[in-house]
Design a protein around this motif. Structure first.
Motif: not given
Length: 131
Positions: A20-21, A23-24, A27, A72
């Motif tokens: 998740i980290t 992916q963020i 982005r 997001d």
């Protein structure tokens, strides 16, 4: 936060947390997202104005990036039913909280771009002779 003695304390993120980290960071760290967020930091903008200020971004890439940022929770989108439709974008409170770190990063790049360019030239020269 309190922990019981029976519950292990997590010091390292789990594999899922890392995903998740990553992916963020992917982005908010890509060049188009940074430009869009910084441009929207000053004021809400319509699509074409945002495209002009984000120099070089295609309509398709801008649309795609805005959708991701909206998903997001970083950007909001407002459609006004005019002829033609008016679509405006701005930063949510979450997006505004990201503005300071990104602005600092952009300022760092602007302060150090000459030094980085010199380092690249030196590196390229050194490795050119090794080939």
């Amino acid at each position: 936060m309190e922990y019981s003695m029976d519950e292990p304390i997590r010091l390292m993120p789990t594999l899922e947390d890392c995903s998740i980290t990553r992916q963020i960071l992917d982005r908010v760290g890509d060049k188009w997202s940074v430009l869009i967020i910084v441009n929207l930091g000053a004021e809400a903008l319509r699509f074409k104005e945002l495209q002009r200020r984000s120099g070089g971004i295609s309509q398709r890439m801008l649309t795609q990036t805005l959708r991701h940022l909206e998903r997001d929770g970083i950007v909001w989108r407002k459609v006004t039913p005019t002829v033609p439709l008016t679509v405006e974008y701005g930063l949510t409170s979450l997006g505004e909280s990201l503005l300071d770190p990104l602005t600092s990063l952009v300022e760092w790049v602007n302060r150090n771009n000459t030094e980085i360019a010199k380092a690249r030239i030196g590196y390229d020269r050194q490795h050119e002779t090794q080939e």
